[in-house]
Scaffold this motif. Sequence first.
Motif, mmCIF file in Angstrom:
data_model
loop_
_atom_site.group_PDB
_atom_site.id
_atom_site.type_symbol
_atom_site.label_atom_id
_atom_site.label_comp_id
_atom_site.label_asym_id
_atom_site.label_seq_id
_atom_site.Cartn_x
_atom_site.Cartn_y
_atom_site.Cartn_z
ATOM 1 N N ASN A 85 0.828 -1.204 0.000
ATOM 2 C CA ASN A 85 0.000 0.000 0.000
ATOM 3 C C ASN A 85 0.861 1.251 0.000
ATOM 4 O OD1 ASN A 85 -2.235 -1.638 0.033
ATOM 5 N ND2 ASN A 85 -2.967 -1.020 2.046
ATOM 6 N N THR A 88 2.721 1.589 -3.589
ATOM 7 C CA THR A 88 1.817 1.951 -4.696
ATOM 8 C C THR A 88 1.250 3.355 -4.519
ATOM 9 O OG1 THR A 88 0.000 0.759 -3.592
ATOM 10 C CG2 THR A 88 1.208 -0.416 -5.324
ATOM 11 N N ASP A 89 0.998 3.750 -3.279
ATOM 12 C CA ASP A 89 0.543 5.125 -3.029
ATOM 13 C C ASP A 89 1.623 6.131 -3.408
ATOM 14 O OD1 ASP A 89 -1.921 4.292 -2.123
ATOM 15 O OD2 ASP A 89 -1.490 4.618 0.007
ATOM 16 N N LYS A 92 1.971 6.326 -7.220
ATOM 17 C CA LYS A 92 0.862 7.104 -7.798
ATOM 18 C C LYS A 92 1.093 8.600 -7.580
ATOM 19 C CE LYS A 92 -4.242 7.222 -7.701
ATOM 20 N NZ LYS A 92 -4.464 8.664 -7.480
ATOM 21 N N GLU A 93 1.443 8.965 -6.362
ATOM 22 C CA GLU A 93 1.669 10.371 -6.027
ATOM 23 C C GLU A 93 2.838 10.950 -6.828
ATOM 24 O OE1 GLU A 93 2.814 13.130 -2.099
ATOM 25 O OE2 GLU A 93 2.380 10.990 -1.866
ATOM 26 N N SER A 163 -3.029 0.608 -5.630
ATOM 27 C CA SER A 163 -3.575 1.864 -5.149
ATOM 28 C C SER A 163 -4.568 2.356 -6.195
ATOM 29 C CB SER A 163 -2.464 2.898 -4.948
ATOM 30 O OG SER A 163 -2.983 4.141 -4.518
ATOM 31 N N ASN A 180 -11.153 4.130 -8.045
ATOM 32 C CA ASN A 180 -11.398 5.414 -7.383
ATOM 33 C C ASN A 180 -12.857 5.554 -6.960
ATOM 34 O OD1 ASN A 180 -8.682 6.283 -7.739
ATOM 35 N ND2 ASN A 180 -9.149 6.805 -9.866
ATOM 36 N N ALA A 241 1.356 3.598 6.580
ATOM 37 C CA ALA A 241 0.376 2.977 5.680
ATOM 38 C C ALA A 241 -0.642 2.241 6.530
ATOM 39 C CB ALA A 241 1.062 2.013 4.713
ATOM 40 N N ARG A 246 -8.499 -2.778 0.376
ATOM 41 C CA ARG A 246 -8.317 -2.622 -1.072
ATOM 42 C C ARG A 246 -8.498 -3.955 -1.791
ATOM 43 N NH1 ARG A 246 -2.994 1.394 -1.491
ATOM 44 N NH2 ARG A 246 -3.712 2.882 0.086
#
Length: 250
Positions: A85, A88-89, A92-93, A163, A180, A241, A246
């Motif tokens: 988590n 992948t977060d 993405k960011e 994510s 999302n 995290a 998820r």
Amino acid sequence: MNNTSLTKQLFFASMISLLFLNCSPQLGFQFQGNYKAADETIEQEESFVQFVSPYKETMEEKMGTVIGVSEKALTKEGRENLLGNFVTDIQKEYVEKKFGLAVDISIINNGGMRNELPLGKITLGNIYELSPFDNYLVVLELQSNDVIKLAEFMTERKNMSVSGMRIYGEDNQLKEFSVNGKSVEQGKTYLLAINDYLANGGDNMDFLMGLHIKENSNILLRDMLIEMIQEKTSEGKNLNAEIEGRQIYR
């Protein structure tokens, strides 16, 4: 000479070689080589030790540099795990900040994360241990049917972290999922942050091969992690995290 010292010498020798090599990423690149097991039958070469020693000391000092602090041990335990988590977060960011792209989904294969992050101080060496491979950041364009294939694959294999997506499966069959918080829309293009190994069909993800590449970067996964952790540290933020549901499989 014991196995531990030999292994350390070989590790630092490989790390030193990175200082002299600069490879540009290509989708489809494959490395071939021969390996020899490292054990006590391999004798220590004094000239090699003398050559490596100053670089080894410098590398040890550099790898011990603290770049952040984690509020908990980020492990790979469970189908949905804290480390996956977190990575992948962060991925993405990073893509959204670096390339100005609205990333829908970010994934990594759990096997690609080779070590976990401990509670407390996080060093540069921790990140190199987590991501020792030269995996590059890629952004793919997915259509609705591609997203469905991805969700089905994750439900069947249960070896990925994600994510931006929530998945529910029973008996290895996909029951429902969202991106999302919304159902997949026909005709919409989704952006997937991923590494080049998976984008090339690695870990049996051949259904990703041939998809349109939105961004094919020369940014290593570990460099991305280091940059983002240092940035958060400079902002006074610790690593953290949570398990958020998820991926739920029955």
